[in-house]
Scaffold this motif. Structure first.
Motif, PDB file in Angstrom:
ATOM      1  N   THR A 185       0.921 -12.604  -3.461  1.00  0.00           N
ATOM      2  CA  THR A 185       2.182 -12.126  -2.906  1.00  0.00           C
ATOM      3  C   THR A 185       3.329 -13.024  -3.354  1.00  0.00           C
ATOM      4  N   ARG A 231       4.336 -12.229  -6.864  1.00  0.00           N
ATOM      5  CA  ARG A 231       5.164 -11.028  -6.925  1.00  0.00           C
ATOM      6  C   ARG A 231       6.606 -11.327  -6.505  1.00  0.00           C
ATOM      7  N   GLY A 283       3.214  -4.737 -10.439  1.00  0.00           N
ATOM      8  CA  GLY A 283       2.294  -4.093  -9.517  1.00  0.00           C
ATOM      9  C   GLY A 283       2.262  -4.836  -8.193  1.00  0.00           C
ATOM     10  N   GLY A 284       1.415  -4.393  -7.273  1.00  0.00           N
ATOM     11  CA  GLY A 284       1.323  -5.031  -5.968  1.00  0.00           C
ATOM     12  C   GLY A 284       0.473  -6.284  -6.000  1.00  0.00           C
ATOM     13  N   ALA A 285       0.516  -7.030  -4.888  1.00  0.00           N
ATOM     14  CA  ALA A 285      -0.278  -8.257  -4.789  1.00  0.00           C
ATOM     15  C   ALA A 285      -1.771  -7.954  -4.871  1.00  0.00           C
ATOM     16  N   ASP A 286      -2.194  -6.825  -4.266  1.00  0.00           N
ATOM     17  CA  ASP A 286      -3.613  -6.459  -4.316  1.00  0.00           C
ATOM     18  C   ASP A 286      -4.055  -6.219  -5.765  1.00  0.00           C
ATOM     19  N   ASP A 287      -3.198  -5.526  -6.516  1.00  0.00           N
ATOM     20  CA  ASP A 287      -3.508  -5.242  -7.919  1.00  0.00           C
ATOM     21  C   ASP A 287      -3.583  -6.531  -8.726  1.00  0.00           C
TER      22      ASP A 287
END
Length: 301
Positions: free
Chosen positions: A234, A237, A267-271
């Motif tokens: 996170t 990002r 992209g997102g933190a999960d990605d």
């Protein structure tokens, strides 16, 4: 038995590793044998997961896990040995597959992104020799790199004898690196953000179980959904920091440092966490007996 064994392990056996790396390997063999015998349920869980992940028969899977116990103990022995040397010899470290930003490293901000002042997050695993990996990068980069890790306070559930050793290792690593450790609470994460925005970089494990963090994500690990902490992704990002996967492992000749592909924080933190772990799991597939987390992974519910 566990508390008594921890006292024997950390107060009596581990100090013998100061006498040489051959003694350290003997220490690791003893510890792996005792740990395997003292916790059969942990061995069962780890071996079953290894067998599923790597399509191994039970005997070979358990052999891999014995190697993991040896690897973790060898990291302790190596740390104790080098803690009692006058200095770390740069020739100890062997770098493979250097990312462009590290090739011909420059001081302080060499780990930053091209065209920006934002630092890099070096993501690693509980694999092989993580603290020595950090110190190898510090030596290569010439400064401007801090390690992020869980505090060794009374809330940390390790035995007191192990905590005493671990605190001494932290003090040594801070002295060698010239940088203090950064904790994982909210105030520390604000400090970590400021480090990145100032052009300095971070080193952190990214295979931390999700239950110990405020932010977690589900990532496939060899086909099984697993929960991991994702706070540092996170942060990548939010700051625009790229992520460089890195691991290191010990051998009698030195410490071998290996890198994955540099990852853009798009992209997102999960990605981003999934991509970083995907890079790192390539090293696990090659050397599964170096990854200590097999019994501690948290399946997604």
């Amino acid at each position: 038995m566990r508390s008594g064994w921890a006292e024997v392990r950390y107060r009596w056996l581990l100090p013998l590793a100061r006498g040489g790396r051959a003694r350290g390997r003997a220490y690791a063999r003893i510890v792996a044998r005792v740990e395997r015998a003292s916790d059969p349920e942990r061995v069962r869980v780890a071996s079953a997961r290894i067998a599923r992940a790597l399509s191994l028969d039970p005997v070979r899977a358990e052999r891999v896990y014995r190697g993991c116990l040896y690897s973790e103990a060898l990291e302790e022995a190596d740390s104790v040995y080098f803690m009692h040397r006058p200095a770390l010899d740069p020739a100890l470290f062997q770098f493979d597959e250097l990312p462009e930003a590290l090739d011909g490293a420059r001081p302080a901000n060499v780990g930053t992104n091209v065209g920006t002042d934002v630092g890099t997050i070096f993501g690693t695993l509980h694999f092989g020799a993580p603290v020595l990996c950090y110190l190898a990068l510090c030596a290569r980069l010439g400064g401007g790199l801090s390690i992020v890790g869980r505090p060794l306070d009374d809330a940390n559930p390790m035995p007191e004898s192990k905590r005493t050793y671990a605190r001494a290792k932290v003090r040594w690593a801070e002295q060698v690196a010239g940088r203090p450790f950064i904790a994982t609470d909210s105030a520390a994460m604000a400090q970590a953000r400021d480090e990145l925005l100032a052009g300095r970089s971070l080193f952190t494990p990214i295979d931390v179980p999700g239950s110990v963090a405020r932010r977690a994500a589900t990532v496939p690990v060899f086909g099984e959904p697993v929960r991991f902490a994702c706070g540092l992704m996170t942060l990548a990002r939010l700051t625009g920091a790229t992520v460089v996967p890195v691991v290191a492992a010990s051998s009698p000749d030195g410490i071998r440092v290996r890198f994955g592909q540099r990852l853009d924080p798009g992209g997102g933190a999960d990605d981003l966490l999934g991509r970083a772990l995907g890079e790192l799991l390539r090293f696990v597939r090659t050397n599964p007996d170096e990854w200590w987390m097999w019994p501690y992974l948290e399946p997604a519910r």
